[in-house]
Design a protein around this motif. Sequence first.
Motif, short mmCIF file in Angstrom:
data_model
loop_
_atom_site.label_atom_id
_atom_site.label_comp_id
_atom_site.label_asym_id
_atom_site.label_seq_id
_atom_site.Cartn_x
_atom_site.Cartn_y
_atom_site.Cartn_z
N UNK A 161 -45.29 -97.76 -44.78
CA UNK A 161 -46.66 -98.27 -44.87
C UNK A 161 -47.20 -98.70 -43.51
N UNK A 162 -46.31 -98.95 -42.56
CA UNK A 162 -46.72 -99.37 -41.22
C UNK A 162 -47.09 -98.19 -40.32
N UNK A 163 -46.74 -96.98 -40.73
CA UNK A 163 -46.97 -95.80 -39.91
C UNK A 163 -48.34 -95.20 -40.17
N UNK A 164 -48.84 -94.53 -39.17
CA UNK A 164 -50.10 -93.81 -39.32
C UNK A 164 -49.92 -92.41 -38.73
N UNK A 165 -50.01 -91.38 -39.54
CA UNK A 165 -50.21 -91.38 -40.98
C UNK A 165 -48.96 -91.89 -41.69
N UNK A 166 -49.16 -92.36 -42.91
CA UNK A 166 -48.06 -92.93 -43.67
C UNK A 166 -46.97 -91.90 -43.92
N UNK A 167 -47.36 -90.67 -44.22
CA UNK A 167 -46.39 -89.60 -44.47
C UNK A 167 -46.69 -88.44 -43.54
N UNK A 168 -45.68 -88.02 -42.81
CA UNK A 168 -45.78 -86.85 -41.95
C UNK A 168 -44.53 -86.02 -42.18
N UNK A 169 -44.68 -84.84 -42.79
CA UNK A 169 -43.50 -84.04 -43.14
C UNK A 169 -42.71 -83.56 -41.91
N UNK A 170 -43.30 -83.63 -40.74
CA UNK A 170 -42.62 -83.17 -39.52
C UNK A 170 -42.09 -84.32 -38.68
N UNK A 171 -42.01 -85.51 -39.25
CA UNK A 171 -41.54 -86.68 -38.51
C UNK A 171 -40.20 -87.12 -39.07
#
Length: 102
Positions: free
Chosen positions: A45-55
């Motif tokens: 929830x702290x990340x932007x974007x919250x979900x990144x399939x390549x991260x």
Amino acid sequence: MFQFAIHYGLHFGLPLAMALIFFRKLWIRAYLIMICAFVIDLDHLLASPMFNPNRCSINFHPLHSYYAIGVYVLMLLPKFTRIFAFGLLAHIVSDLADCWLM
């Protein structure tokens, strides 16, 4: 699709295998406690974007950092936190496998 199946297969299958192997007498309880370790994904929830399939989550999110992993290993020592620590580490292994498949 292969990566998705491996990732979620490990997320649910690895704790099940660990519960059956290491906590046979109370495997259902142990499995449910290990599944509760998914709470570490709240740091997404702290990340932007919250979900990144390549991260890769490992060492990107605070609860997936190397420092946090060290704490999870130390949590294996007291009997009180051992099952939850197994769940946390199974979660990290699942996320690590996801990183390797990227």
